[in-house]
Design a protein around this motif. Structure first.
Motif, short mmCIF file in Angstrom:
data_model
loop_
_atom_site.label_atom_id
_atom_site.label_comp_id
_atom_site.label_asym_id
_atom_site.label_seq_id
_atom_site.Cartn_x
_atom_site.Cartn_y
_atom_site.Cartn_z
N ILE A 194 24.58 30.02 -7.07
CA ILE A 194 25.95 29.53 -7.03
C ILE A 194 26.87 30.64 -7.52
CG2 ILE A 194 27.58 27.86 -8.00
CD1 ILE A 194 25.69 26.48 -6.16
N ALA A 239 30.03 32.59 -9.15
CA ALA A 239 31.01 32.33 -10.20
C ALA A 239 32.37 32.84 -9.76
CB ALA A 239 30.58 33.02 -11.50
N THR A 242 29.36 28.67 -0.43
CA THR A 242 29.26 27.24 -0.75
C THR A 242 29.61 26.34 0.44
OG1 THR A 242 31.54 27.07 -1.58
CG2 THR A 242 29.84 27.71 -3.17
N ASN A 288 26.54 23.42 -10.33
CA ASN A 288 25.20 23.52 -10.90
C ASN A 288 24.82 22.16 -11.48
OD1 ASN A 288 24.33 26.47 -10.80
ND2 ASN A 288 26.38 26.66 -11.67
N CYS A 345 31.38 28.33 -12.20
CA CYS A 345 31.45 28.21 -10.74
C CYS A 345 32.90 27.91 -10.33
CB CYS A 345 30.51 27.12 -10.23
SG CYS A 345 30.98 25.43 -10.69
#
Length: 220
Positions: A80, A82, A93, A186, A195
């Motif tokens: 994922i 940041a 994403t 997460n 994130c």
């Protein structure tokens, strides 16, 4: 007042949308989807809220469709990222065609229960990264879903031109408790705070001079 189907992830935006629909007097049916997202704990939040409010709630398992919705970090393929939503890395994403699929299923559910519209939480902060949250997509999906069945179903995104801070302002006016939501991409015990989803949420609370009620991991 017409019945509304709200696509309810359990996150901050859809939580606000759910309560906004109720505040306007609409009978609400909540529809959630398990598509194999890492942050599946958001569905636990959705269940708890709907149970407490007595709202009819369906959780639909569409994980069998992962083969045709692959390639997103949200479903476990890669880390994922940041940082801010504006960053190029946040494109990892994107879940291919997610909102078209979810809106199609929600439209079928709306026809089944006699609802006249489907609401979902697309907002202005999503436009830079997610094509299926942009006004053009919403307008065209609305047009299609009005003619796809004998019964016209409208697709509505009341926050289409609002940012996260404006959505939070709506929720604060409604007296909502955002400790009942989950936003982090997460799926750990506490929100990561790193994130894009966490960063945007924290910025919204900061814009109102407030502290987010969610617990966050300590940052090094």
């Amino acid at each position: 007042m017409d019945t509304v189907v709200v696509i309810y992830s359990g996150g901050m935006d859809s939580f606000t949308l759910l309560h906004l629909a109720r505040s306007k007097g609409h009978p609400v049916h909540a529809l959630s989807f398990d598509y194999g997202q890492r942050h599946v704990r958001e569905l636990d939040s959705a269940r708890q809220v709907c149970r407490a409010l007595g709202i009819p709630h369906q959780v639909i398992d569409i994980t069998a469709m992962n083969a045709v919705m692959a390639g997103s970090s949200l479903t476990g393929e890669g880390a994922i990222p940041a940082g801010s939503y504006e960053e190029e890395t946040m494109k990892s994403t994107v879940v291919p065609n997610r909102n078209m699929i979810l809106l199609s299923l929600a439209t079928g559910y709306a026809v089944t229960i006699g609802a006249r519209s489907v609401w979902y939480g697309a907002h202005g902060g999503d436009h830079a990264i997610y094509p299926d949250c942009r006004p053009e997509f919403i307008e065209k999906m609305d047009a299609v879903c009005r003619v796809a069945n004998y019964e016209p179903v409208a697709i509505e995104a009341p926050f289409m031109r609002a940012d996260k801070a404006a959505i939070l302002a709506t929720g604060l006016e409604l007296g909502l408790d955002y400790g009942q939501t989950w936003t982090c991409y997460n799926g750990r015990e506490k929100a990561c705070g790193q994130c894009g989803s966490c960063v945007e949420r924290l910025q919204a609370f900061a814009a109102h001079g407030l502290t987010d009620p969610l617990a966050y991991e300590e940052q090094a």
